[in-house]
Write an enzyme that holds these catalytic residues in place. Structure first.
Site, PDB file in Angstrom:
ATOM      1  N   LYS A 150     -86.958 -12.947  23.049  1.00 24.08           N
ATOM      2  CA  LYS A 150     -85.879 -11.978  22.831  1.00 24.08           C
ATOM      3  C   LYS A 150     -86.357 -10.603  23.286  1.00 24.08           C
ATOM      4  O   LYS A 150     -87.551 -10.340  23.343  1.00 24.08           O
ATOM      5  CB  LYS A 150     -85.523 -11.923  21.356  1.00 24.08           C
ATOM      6  CG  LYS A 150     -84.891 -13.227  20.875  1.00 24.08           C
ATOM      7  CD  LYS A 150     -83.986 -13.005  19.699  1.00 24.08           C
ATOM      8  CE  LYS A 150     -83.348 -14.300  19.245  1.00 24.08           C
ATOM      9  NZ  LYS A 150     -82.345 -14.814  20.164  1.00 24.08           N
ATOM     10  N   HIS A 162     -82.802 -26.066  22.528  1.00 21.16           N
ATOM     11  CA  HIS A 162     -82.306 -25.793  23.884  1.00 21.16           C
ATOM     12  C   HIS A 162     -83.337 -26.111  24.967  1.00 21.16           C
ATOM     13  O   HIS A 162     -83.037 -26.740  25.975  1.00 21.16           O
ATOM     14  CB  HIS A 162     -81.891 -24.323  24.026  1.00 21.16           C
ATOM     15  CG  HIS A 162     -80.965 -23.856  22.955  1.00 21.16           C
ATOM     16  ND1 HIS A 162     -79.977 -24.647  22.432  1.00 21.16           N
ATOM     17  CD2 HIS A 162     -80.858 -22.666  22.300  1.00 21.16           C
ATOM     18  CE1 HIS A 162     -79.300 -23.966  21.510  1.00 21.16           C
ATOM     19  NE2 HIS A 162     -79.830 -22.764  21.404  1.00 21.16           N
ATOM     20  N   ASP A 212     -85.948 -21.904  16.868  1.00 20.26           N
ATOM     21  CA  ASP A 212     -84.648 -21.364  17.267  1.00 20.26           C
ATOM     22  C   ASP A 212     -84.305 -21.742  18.712  1.00 20.26           C
ATOM     23  O   ASP A 212     -83.143 -21.968  19.031  1.00 20.26           O
ATOM     24  CB  ASP A 212     -84.661 -19.831  17.113  1.00 20.26           C
ATOM     25  CG  ASP A 212     -83.292 -19.216  17.360  1.00 20.26           C
ATOM     26  OD1 ASP A 212     -82.326 -19.664  16.716  1.00 20.26           O
ATOM     27  OD2 ASP A 212     -83.184 -18.300  18.195  1.00 20.26           O
ATOM     28  N   ARG A 242     -62.888 -18.994   2.875  1.00 21.37           N
ATOM     29  CA  ARG A 242     -62.954 -18.587   1.473  1.00 21.37           C
ATOM     30  C   ARG A 242     -62.164 -17.312   1.196  1.00 21.37           C
ATOM     31  O   ARG A 242     -61.964 -16.951   0.065  1.00 21.37           O
ATOM     32  CB  ARG A 242     -64.415 -18.396   1.059  1.00 21.37           C
ATOM     33  CG  ARG A 242     -65.035 -19.751   0.733  1.00 21.37           C
ATOM     34  CD  ARG A 242     -66.426 -19.608   0.228  1.00 21.37           C
ATOM     35  NE  ARG A 242     -67.341 -19.316   1.310  1.00 21.37           N
ATOM     36  CZ  ARG A 242     -68.657 -19.463   1.222  1.00 21.37           C
ATOM     37  NH1 ARG A 242     -69.204 -19.875   0.111  1.00 21.37           N
ATOM     38  NH2 ARG A 242     -69.436 -19.198   2.257  1.00 21.37           N
ATOM     39  N   LYS A 286     -75.383 -25.924  14.735  1.00 22.12           N
ATOM     40  CA  LYS A 286     -76.808 -25.811  14.520  1.00 22.12           C
ATOM     41  C   LYS A 286     -77.105 -24.657  13.567  1.00 22.12           C
ATOM     42  O   LYS A 286     -76.221 -23.824  13.394  1.00 22.12           O
ATOM     43  CB  LYS A 286     -77.537 -25.669  15.851  1.00 22.12           C
ATOM     44  CG  LYS A 286     -77.405 -24.289  16.510  1.00 22.12           C
ATOM     45  CD  LYS A 286     -78.332 -24.131  17.647  1.00 22.12           C
ATOM     46  CE  LYS A 286     -79.690 -23.679  17.197  1.00 22.12           C
ATOM     47  NZ  LYS A 286     -79.945 -22.233  17.332  1.00 22.12           N
ATOM     48  N   HIS A 344     -75.432 -25.950  22.069  1.00 23.52           N
ATOM     49  CA  HIS A 344     -74.463 -25.455  23.057  1.00 23.52           C
ATOM     50  C   HIS A 344     -75.019 -25.437  24.477  1.00 23.52           C
ATOM     51  O   HIS A 344     -74.260 -25.350  25.430  1.00 23.52           O
ATOM     52  CB  HIS A 344     -73.883 -24.095  22.640  1.00 23.52           C
ATOM     53  CG  HIS A 344     -74.833 -22.952  22.783  1.00 23.52           C
ATOM     54  ND1 HIS A 344     -75.842 -22.718  21.897  1.00 23.52           N
ATOM     55  CD2 HIS A 344     -74.930 -21.975  23.716  1.00 23.52           C
ATOM     56  CE1 HIS A 344     -76.510 -21.650  22.280  1.00 23.52           C
ATOM     57  NE2 HIS A 344     -75.986 -21.174  23.385  1.00 23.52           N
ATOM     58  N   LYS A 358     -73.294 -26.204  28.739  1.00 23.63           N
ATOM     59  CA  LYS A 358     -73.315 -25.264  29.869  1.00 23.63           C
ATOM     60  C   LYS A 358     -73.100 -26.049  31.165  1.00 23.63           C
ATOM     61  O   LYS A 358     -73.639 -27.139  31.330  1.00 23.63           O
ATOM     62  CB  LYS A 358     -74.634 -24.493  29.904  1.00 23.63           C
ATOM     63  CG  LYS A 358     -74.771 -23.568  28.682  1.00 23.63           C
ATOM     64  CD  LYS A 358     -75.807 -22.496  28.888  1.00 23.63           C
ATOM     65  CE  LYS A 358     -76.068 -21.758  27.601  1.00 23.63           C
ATOM     66  NZ  LYS A 358     -75.379 -20.488  27.484  1.00 23.63           N
ATOM     67  N   GLU A 362     -83.978 -13.473  27.089  1.00 24.53           N
ATOM     68  CA  GLU A 362     -82.828 -12.790  26.490  1.00 24.53           C
ATOM     69  C   GLU A 362     -83.105 -11.298  26.380  1.00 24.53           C
ATOM     70  O   GLU A 362     -84.254 -10.899  26.153  1.00 24.53           O
ATOM     71  CB  GLU A 362     -82.575 -13.313  25.082  1.00 24.53           C
ATOM     72  CG  GLU A 362     -82.253 -14.786  25.012  1.00 24.53           C
ATOM     73  CD  GLU A 362     -81.851 -15.167  23.595  1.00 24.53           C
ATOM     74  OE1 GLU A 362     -80.654 -15.124  23.311  1.00 24.53           O
ATOM     75  OE2 GLU A 362     -82.740 -15.479  22.786  1.00 24.53           O
TER      76      GLU A 362
HETATM   77  C1  BG6 Z   1     -78.855 -19.782  19.782  1.00 23.50           C
HETATM   78  C2  BG6 Z   1     -80.017 -19.088  19.128  1.00 23.50           C
HETATM   79  O1  BG6 Z   1     -78.890 -21.146  19.523  1.00 23.50           O
HETATM   80  O2  BG6 Z   1     -78.933 -19.578  21.187  1.00 23.50           O
HETATM   81  C3  BG6 Z   1     -79.993 -17.613  19.438  1.00 23.50           C
HETATM   82  O3  BG6 Z   1     -79.929 -19.276  17.710  1.00 23.50           O
HETATM   83  C4  BG6 Z   1     -79.966 -17.401  20.944  1.00 23.50           C
HETATM   84  O4  BG6 Z   1     -81.102 -16.953  18.861  1.00 23.50           O
HETATM   85  C5  BG6 Z   1     -78.861 -18.222  21.582  1.00 23.50           C
HETATM   86  O5  BG6 Z   1     -79.762 -16.025  21.181  1.00 23.50           O
HETATM   87  C6  BG6 Z   1     -78.963 -18.180  23.096  1.00 23.50           C
HETATM   88  O6  BG6 Z   1     -77.816 -18.746  23.655  1.00 23.50           O
HETATM   89  P1  BG6 Z   1     -77.255 -18.240  25.069  1.00 23.50           P
HETATM   90  O7  BG6 Z   1     -76.126 -19.165  25.360  1.00 23.50           O
HETATM   91  O8  BG6 Z   1     -76.832 -16.805  24.862  1.00 23.50           O
HETATM   92  O9  BG6 Z   1     -78.401 -18.352  26.009  1.00 23.50           O
END
Ligand code: BG6
Length: 513
Positions: free
Chosen positions: A348, A248, A243, A51, A156, A186, A190, A224
């Protein structure tokens, strides 16, 4: 699975949301890495749509900086020139500017005249824009496969809840068939995710043991050190269960627990994964901390730095009760896993960054033989997903010497040590698979549907039982109650304190690579 093939047919990579964070941090560096590894066809182009009012040249320069900063590969002028020369920036508002789609069509038609007919659309935009963009693409005939393939990658989160996800899915499947929709998770990109399949199904020693007769329990953890950062607004409406767990963690759970697929093709793999999610035992109506513990971080110290608590993060509602930590105990009610608990932990601002799956086997049957003077422990098979990749198998051995003592020997494979930090990044792998037409590393709608359903049921039980949200200081292992959740069952979290030092001490991680 159509993997292992270097794509030959020319294609156009169309990015919606080109000026967003993801494009510079992940998408263009991924394309650069693929070009660097010679994994792209001779002829490819990038149409970047955003944009902001940039020229192609300004955008190319910004992307050069991004590649220099974020790519794992070293910067090679020749490779970058090839990528850069294929980039055209188009400026329009995805919702308000319907003419923009004509201009996009015109640009694609022009490229088609030069023989490039295949189009990969990547929607790196806010979730609310997925449906309007796909609808316009369809209206303008950009999704009809005349002389080339047309595929859409959706970032996502796929919906905010089951109802919205289903509504979005209806719009998508009205515009193009399921096999051409690539929904990103994602974690599927991995390196170790695919290695789990390899380890399970190409080694005869594991599969006979992969069941309730031999496995005591499974632990899946994604810890994390980061907080919610600039995403407070999104996160506050989402929380850790949606999330991280719904997507995941459920992907990791289902790849560990699924039955062997008939073929390594996406439909077969997805069908087996869905069966795992559908076999998850619903949480009891009166939920307690024996099944789930939730937490929210307060201020603290992470990696030596003082960081704010969740409630002080930008765009987080005053007094918010959104959890940033969850520890759960799940049961899979099928023949293979009856009676084997699966413990999940994610949060987190914890004391460590790591993602791991630990399979703990039952106590050694011969343990009584040694009981008086030896410490024979359960065998462990652990997959390390990040930051270091690899796996190890822990077995009992006699300590050399004149006494009968036991030690735990580790058969350890540290991929990072063996191959260096050269694993393709998740986005690189996922984009390549989408170009190849292999959607087995993307989430199918049925999987999403089943996992949304399960998580929403859990959330409604959490609300009904007004489950306590524990506070834990940033930089800690999480709430004490999470330790009790597993210890009440006579088990303990594996490497909760310092998995990295644990690996370094054992020499399985070499920091100098
Ligand atoms: C994302 C989440 O999908 O994955 C984030 O929205 C998270 O909150 C992240 O931090 C973690 O991904 P990775 O690859 O850093 O473990």
């Amino acid at each position: 699975m159509k993997t292992g093939v270097i794509p030959e047919k020319p294609f156009v990579f169309v990015i919606f949301g080109a000026t967003g964070d993801l494009t510079g941090r992940k998408l263009i560096p991924a394309i650069y890495a693929l070009a660097y590894d010679n994994l792209l066809p001779e002829n490819f182009r990038i149409l970047a749509i955003g944009r902001r009012d940039y020229t192609s040249e300004t955008f190319q320069n910004m992307m050069e900086e991004a590649v220099r900063e974020y790519s794992q590969k070293c910067f090679m002028e020749k490779v970058w020139e090839r990528v850069k020369n294929g980039i055209t920036y188009i400026n329009f508002d995805f919702v308000a500017d319907k003419d923009g789609y004509f201009r996009l069509k015109h640009a694609l038609d022009n490229l088609s005249e030069t023989g490039i007919h295949n189009h990969l659309f990547y929607l790196a935009v806010a979730p609310g824009l997925f449906a309007p963009i796909v609808t316009e693409l369809k209206k303008n005939g950009l999704l009809s496969e005349g002389n080339g393939w047309k595929r859409v990658i959706i970032e996502k989160p796929f919906g905010e809840n089951l109802e919205k996800a289903a509504a979005l899915n209806n719009i998508l499947t009205d515009a193009l068939p399921e096999e051409r929709i690539y929904r990103i998770d994602h974690y599927l990109g991995k390196e170790m995710f695919q290695n789990i399949l390899t380890l399970r199904f190409s080694n005869n020693i594991f599969e006979p043991l992969w069941n309730r007769f031999h496995i005591d329990h499974v632990q899946i953890s994604i810890a994390e050190t980061v907080g919610v950062g600039s995403r407070g607004g999104y996160y506050d409406n989402t929380g850790v269960l949606k999330d991280m767990v719904q997507n995941h963690m459920f992907q990791l759970l289902s790849i560990i627990a699924m039955e062997p697929p008939v073929k390594l093709d996406s439909d077969y793999i997805r069908n087996e994964k869905i069966r795992v999610i559908r076999a998850l035992r619903p949480f009891p109506v009166s939920l307690s901390e024996r099944e789930i513990v939730l937490g929210q971080y307060t201020g603290g110290i992470v990696n030596g730095e003082a960081v704010p608590g969740y409630l002080q993060e930008k765009n987080v509602a005053h007094g918010s009760k959104t959890p940033t930590f969850a520890a759960l105990k799940l049961w899979i009610d099928n023949y293979r896993w009856q009676g084997v608990p699966f413990y999940l932990l994610t949060g987190k601002r914890l004391n460590r960054r790591n993602a791991e799956i630990v399979i703990q086997f039952r106590e050694p049957l011969g343990r009584k033989l040694y009981n008086d003077y030896c410490d024979a422990r359960s065998n462990i098979l652990a997959f390390r997903i990040q930051p270091y990749e690899g796996f190890y198998f822990q077995i009992n051995a006699k300590k050399p010497g004149n006494f009968y003592e036991m030690i735990q020997a580790n058969m350890d494979y540290c991929q990072t040590t063996t191959y260096g930090n050269n694993s393709p990044e998740a986005y690189e792998k996922l984009i390549l698979e989408a170009i190849r037409g292999n959607n087995s590393l993307f989430t199918g709608w049925d999987e999403l549907n089943a996992s949304w359903y399960y998580i929403e049921d859990l959330e409604s039980k959490i609300n009904r039982n007004s489950l306590h949200i524990h506070q834990y200081p940033a930089g800690s292992v999480g709430p004490e109650a999470a330790v009790r959740l597993i210890e009440n069952d006579g088990r303990s979290w594996w490497n909760m304190y310092d998995s990295i030092n644990f690996c370094k001490e054992r020499g399985s991680i070499n920091e100098n690579i």
